[in-house]
Design an enzyme around this catalytic site. Structure first.
Site, PDB file in Angstrom:
ATOM      1  N   ASP A 336       0.891  -1.161   0.094  1.00 12.38           N
ATOM      2  CA  ASP A 336      -0.093   0.090  -0.093  1.00 12.38           C
ATOM      3  C   ASP A 336       0.817   1.361  -0.169  1.00 12.38           C
ATOM      4  O   ASP A 336       2.228   1.319   0.301  1.00 12.38           O
ATOM      5  CB  ASP A 336      -0.661   0.160   1.302  1.00 12.38           C
ATOM      6  CG  ASP A 336      -2.235  -0.650   1.206  1.00 12.38           C
ATOM      7  OD1 ASP A 336      -2.726  -0.944   0.273  1.00 12.38           O
ATOM      8  OD2 ASP A 336      -2.604  -1.125   2.400  1.00 12.38           O
TER       9      ASP A 336
HETATM   10  P1  ADP Z   1      -4.641   4.399  -0.284  1.00 15.16           P
HETATM   11  O1  ADP Z   1      -5.088   4.292   1.124  1.00 15.16           O
HETATM   12  O2  ADP Z   1      -4.108   3.362  -1.186  1.00 15.16           O
HETATM   13  O3  ADP Z   1      -4.022   5.654  -0.875  1.00 15.16           O
HETATM   14  P2  ADP Z   1      -7.784   4.658  -0.250  1.00 15.16           P
HETATM   15  O4  ADP Z   1      -8.277   3.639  -0.978  1.00 15.16           O
HETATM   16  O5  ADP Z   1      -7.774   4.737   1.137  1.00 15.16           O
HETATM   17  O6  ADP Z   1      -6.496   4.705  -0.892  1.00 15.16           O
HETATM   18  O7  ADP Z   1      -8.295   5.984  -0.985  1.00 15.16           O
HETATM   19  C1  ADP Z   1      -8.432   6.112  -2.225  1.00 15.16           C
HETATM   20  C2  ADP Z   1      -8.987   7.663  -2.612  1.00 15.16           C
HETATM   21  O8  ADP Z   1     -10.337   7.875  -1.733  1.00 15.16           O
HETATM   22  C3  ADP Z   1      -8.053   8.600  -2.012  1.00 15.16           C
HETATM   23  O9  ADP Z   1      -7.293   8.960  -3.214  1.00 15.16           O
HETATM   24  C4  ADP Z   1      -8.990   9.820  -1.867  1.00 15.16           C
HETATM   25  O10 ADP Z   1      -9.279  10.675  -3.040  1.00 15.16           O
HETATM   26  C5  ADP Z   1     -10.341   9.033  -1.406  1.00 15.16           C
HETATM   27  N1  ADP Z   1     -10.157   9.187   0.207  1.00 15.16           N
HETATM   28  C6  ADP Z   1      -9.318   8.690   1.110  1.00 15.16           C
HETATM   29  N2  ADP Z   1      -9.659   8.819   2.255  1.00 15.16           N
HETATM   30  C7  ADP Z   1     -10.791   9.428   2.147  1.00 15.16           C
HETATM   31  C8  ADP Z   1     -11.903   9.732   3.279  1.00 15.16           C
HETATM   32  N3  ADP Z   1     -11.816   9.183   4.233  1.00 15.16           N
HETATM   33  N4  ADP Z   1     -13.042  10.367   2.851  1.00 15.16           N
HETATM   34  C9  ADP Z   1     -13.384  10.508   1.440  1.00 15.16           C
HETATM   35  N5  ADP Z   1     -12.418  10.118   0.715  1.00 15.16           N
HETATM   36  C10 ADP Z   1     -11.446   9.653   1.002  1.00 15.16           C
END
Ligand code: ADP
Ligand code: MG
Length: 913
Positions: A336
């Site tokens: 990740d």
């Molecule tokens: P990673 O953990 O691999 O960076 P995530 O799957 O957690 O990716 O997040 C994917 C996308 O979702 C991020 O690029 C961001 O734009 C959005 N995101 C992440 N966290 C949040 C949150 N708490 N609320 C809303 N959108 C989020």
């Protein structure tokens, strides 16, 4: 009103009662939960919420089972035959040695099991409860009946709950019912005779929430739960078996058959040549015990246990023992990005709202800093920035996190760092989260999930004639749902061209490695009481973007480099934007063949399996990857023959974690579901710890190979000696009892220290081990053969020479054994790290005293034992040895000299360090 005590502990058909009834019986409150005093009272009454299974096999039984090995049967029978021949000393010594062997095995096995069980218990699950009217996270063991528990997807259900509130709640109850399809839950009361699997208004301990949310009241804890009932009838066992130990078992079985065949043959040939049958019996038994590496199983167990401990010290907790050895063979690590490769300490630095760009100053989680527009601080009281204001408000309200001030005055994150960064930037504009939540209370929400890439919350609007939904999420997820946007004056305009936003804004922020979130809102009627995915499928108003930095962890850069030198590829698999991911990949040095090739989820979706196989070999960044795609990525890598380690934290990562050769979950962030599916847990969520675990895994394997390289030549030498001498009808240079001494006492004293060997400097400078490689590789076999022949010449030569010069057979045998051990010590030194450790010490490098201690103790102990073996009259009686004089001792040391060039030679053909 019924008080606690009898009414709570009495079995109840909670599923057939009204929720209000259940809550009343358990004397709780769905809004406020229990009070602290009530919790204390119930804790002392009901104890901890822990499963206590039926205790494992009793110690005596485990001890007896130590004798359940083919080799020990042979020894016990040999002892019996000696006893029948009235050779009582012989019988006694054989039995004595087997007993000591069983004791050693028992102690080591118990220790190893204890260590592994302790690690498993160190991993505690947490539960979200409402107590004293407040939401908090507590260790699941502290739950009591009557507690109000909140469930969300990814949670392990911590106790048996009667659900009184559900929202698309789905629970995987396979651990309990065997049914792998998740069950949709509801709250209505059911008929009393509803079978367990159909009690949809209950959530049972040990099952997993796969979707949605819910709340319930604890009706049973610990062994009173349904799971507890099952586990009481199951034995608690810790298995020490791994593919490697099974290989060892198979190997020793095959060896045993060969030996038995040879022994029978020796017996027959000897008799044919006119030897007496007791003499031939002695020879056959000696042959059988000489050929089998008795010390090896103990070393395998100890080495594994030590590996597990070392990994734990470096923040990697092994949940499934086979992972210890698989880790050492890993060829690809898929990690990740957020939190594992990066610090997960977000700071918003850029905002785009109403067509204007804003900069933000300040770092970390403290509200000191300013929002700048054209280099001037923005004041929301005086200046007019309606789009910015709305964008900040969305961030402040649409969140499940908050900041808490801890005792030393620092702010700490409760929840998601991404969300806290967004809260902080609103604080910088002078807004407080608690005040705003009071003004516009939250009615409902959809929490963030990687799968959807957004979250939404429904609030009272200040005009009290409407309600408002705030959303935030990835740029694509939000903008594609927006029809209008706010301009700088706060007026509604048609939504701008998505590509334009993407190109102009997102790339500017993302190219610097920033994580970009988009914000939106929707005004809905006052009557709306809940928000669902359909409510925000379209018609949103775009409010703006916030870009935040999340710096790479500094130690990750070195760890990535170490992996590369070790021939291990590192790939980033993330839900984040491709540009952000690429920028971070560049910063931590992920490039392969000089470039960072990146693919995103959309591209992956269009690839067939062969295209994907090509992409996974060359690409290093996989962005906007949906959890289901992770499974495809693992499979594609495995189809290329790779051994894959893969991290994951979400509910939907579980299949990929299971498919991976080493599934890695996060101890800090991450869901219970992911943890349960994993082989290994990182207590610090840090990529560098994966690299450390690989290093330790390689060391374990290497130390095992050293143990083999060390033990087998002695067995080889002994059995060649006995076989040849018996076939040529000569006196045996070494008796079966003496063989037992060498194999069970001497070998253990000298080999167990190998398990404690520190890692070699070169352990991460070599390519990964070929998983198809045999345990006994060709070069290892050559090494064993060479040293075996040397040992045979040594034993046979010394014995015959002494016999012809001094004449005493006991002295001849003793000297042959002492000469063998002297050569053995040199050989041990040549494969151990002791010389390297000493060299490092002389060069003034930091070395831990532990590094050389085990080996030094082992060698000193060996020397002492050997002196006792020949100089103490009791030993002379038991083992038919004879005391040596100084001159004879010195002669015994001579063979150590030719061992030096031999050791040098075999280390060249088969490097062990
Ligand atoms: P990673 O953990 O691999 O960076 P995530 O799957 O957690 O990716 O997040 C994917 C996308 O979702 C991020 O690029 C961001 O734009 C959005 N995101 C992440 N966290 C949040 C949150 N708490 N609320 C809303 N959108 C989020
Ligand atoms: Mg994430």
């Amino acid at each position: 009103m019924p008080t606690t005590g009898t009414s709570i502990s009495a079995p109840q058909n909670y599923h057939s009662q009204w929720t209000t009834e259940v809550i009343q019986v358990l004397n709780s409150d769905p809004e406020r939960g229990l009070s602290s005093t009530e919790v204390d009272k119930r804790q002392s009454e009901f104890g901890k919420n822990e499963l206590k299974g039926k205790p494992g096999k009793p110690a005596w039984l485990r001890f007896v089972l130590q004798f359940n090995q083919a080799l020990l049967y042979i020894l016990l029978i040999a002892g019996l035959i000696k006893a029948l021949l009235l050779q009582w000393t012989n019988a006694g010594v054989i039995w004595g040695v087997t007993l000591i062997n069983a004791i050693i095995g028992f102690v080591q096995e118990s220790k190893a099991e204890g260590a592994i069980a302790a690690l498993a218990q160190a991993v505690t699950t947490e539960a979200t409860v409402i107590r004293n009217g407040q939401k908090s996270r507590i260790p699941s063991q502290e739950l009591v009946p009557g507690d109000i528990v909140l469930l969300t997807s990814g949670d392990k259900v911590p106790a048996d709950l009667r659900l009184f509130n559900v929202r698309n709640l789905q629970v995987d109850e396979s651990a309990l019912t065997g049914e792998s399809v998740p069950v949709e839950k509801s709250t209505a009361d059911l008929r009393p005779d509803t079978p367990l699997a159909e009690r949809v208004n209950m959530a049972y301990a040990g099952s997993f929430v796969t979707f949605g949310q819910g709340s319930g009241i604890v009706v049973a804890i610990a062994n009173a739960t349904e799971m507890g009932r099952i586990s009481q009838s199951l034995e608690q066992t810790t298995s020490l078996s791994t593919p490697l130990t099974r290989k060892f078992d198979k190997f020793s079985h095959q060896l045993l058959y060969i030996i038995l065949g040879l022994a029978a043959m020796t017996f027959a040939v000897g008799l044919g040549k006119g030897q007496t049958w007791p003499a031939m019996f002695e020879a056959s038994v000696a042959l059988a015990v000489s050929a089998i590496p008795e010390g090896l199983p103990a070393v395998v167990t100890v080495t594994m246990a030590i590996g597990v401990n070392r990994m734990a010290k470096r923040h990697a907790i092994i949940r499934k023992l086979p992972a210890v050895e698989t880790l050492g063979g890993a060829t690809v690590i898929c990690s990740d990005k957020t939190g594992t490769l990066t610090e997960n300490q977000m700071t918003v630095q850029g905002i785009y709202a109403g067509g204007q760009h804003f900069q933000v100053t300040g770092t970390g989680y403290n509200p000191q800093g300013e929002i700048l527009f054209e280099q001037q601080p923005v004041d929301l009281q005086t200046g007019y920035f309606p789009a910015l204001a709305d964008c900040l408000m969305a961030g402040l309200l649409c969140t499940d996190s908050h900041l808490a001030k801890n005792s030393n005055g620092n702010w700490s994150v409760v929840g998601d760092p991404t969300e806290c960064a967004i809260i902080i930037v609103a604080n910088k504009a002078g807004w407080s989260q608690s005040e705003m939540t009071k003004l516009t209370p939250r009615i409902d929400g959809i929490p963030f999930e990687s799968e959807f890439q957004y979250m939404a919350t429904l609030h009272d609007n200040r005009d009290s004639e409407s309600r408002i939904i705030y959303v935030k999420g990835s740029v694509e997820a939000i903008t594609s749902r927006c029809e209008q946007m706010l301009n700088a004056e706060g007026e509604l305009e048609p939504m701008a061209d998505l590509e334009l936003i993407e190109q102009r804004v997102v790339t500017i922020l993302a190219k610097q490695g920033m994580r970009v979130l988009a914000f939106g809102k929707k005004i809905v009627s006052h009557g709306q009481n809940s928000v669902d995915h359909e409510d925000i499928a379209s018609g949103l108003i775009f409010l703006g973007l916030q870009g935040m930095i999340d710096p790479p962890r500094p130690e990750v850069i070195a760890a990535v480099r170490a992996c590369k030198t070790a021939g291990i590829q590192v790939k980033m698999i993330t839900g984040d934007h491709i540009t952000t991911a690429k920028a971070i990949a560049q910063q931590i040095g992920l490039e392969k063949d000089g470039q960072v090739q990146a693919f995103d989820g959309k591209q992956i979706a269009q690839m067939d399996n062969s295209q994907l196989a090509h992409a996974v070999e060359h690409g290093v960044v996989f962005a906007r990857v949906a959890p289901e795609q992770k499974l495809r990525l693992v499979e594609a890598l495995q189809s290329q023959g790779e051994i894959v380690a893969m991290t994951g934290d979400g509910v939907n990562d579980a299949p990929a974690l299971r498919q991976a050769d080493i599934g890695i979950a996060m101890g800090g962030a991450g869901t219970d579901v992911a943890r349960e599916a994993s082989d290994m847990l990182l207590t610090d969520d840090n990529f560098a710890s994966i690299e450390a675990a690989v290093e330790e895994g390689r060391t374990v394997y290497q130390n095992l190979q050293k143990a083999i390289a060390f033990i087998l030549p002695v067995n080889g030498g002994e059995s060649m000696t006995i076989l040849i001498s018996a076939l040529f009808a000569r006196d045996l240079p070494i008796l079966s009892l003496q063989v037992l001494w060498l194999n069970m006492v001497n070998s253990v004293a000298m080999t167990v220290p190998l398990a404690f060997e520190p890692k070699s400097d070169r352990v991460m400078k070599r390519p990964p081990r070929n998983p198809k490689e045999q345990l006994l590789s060709r070069t290892l076999f050559q090494r064993i053969a060479a040293v075996s022949i040397f040992n045979w010449i040594l034993i046979f030569g010394m014995f015959e020479w002494v016999r012809q010069t001094i004449g005493d057979i006991n002295i001849a045998r003793t000297m042959a054994i002492q000469a063998l051990v002297a050569g053995r010590i040199v050989y041990l030194l040549s494969i151990s790290q002791l010389a390297n450790v000493a060299a490092r010490k002389i060069q003034g490098q930091a070395v831990s005293i532990n590094d050389g201690r085990a080996m030094s103790v082992g060698i000193l102990g060996t020397v002492l034992l050997q002196i006792i073996f020949s100089q103490w009259d009791v030993m002379n009686l038991l083992f038919k040895t004879a005391p040596l004089n100084l001159q004879q001792w010195l002669i015994c040391l001579l063979p150590a000299i030719p061992m030096i060039p031999l050791a040098w030679f075999v280390n060249r053909i088969d490097p062990t360090n």
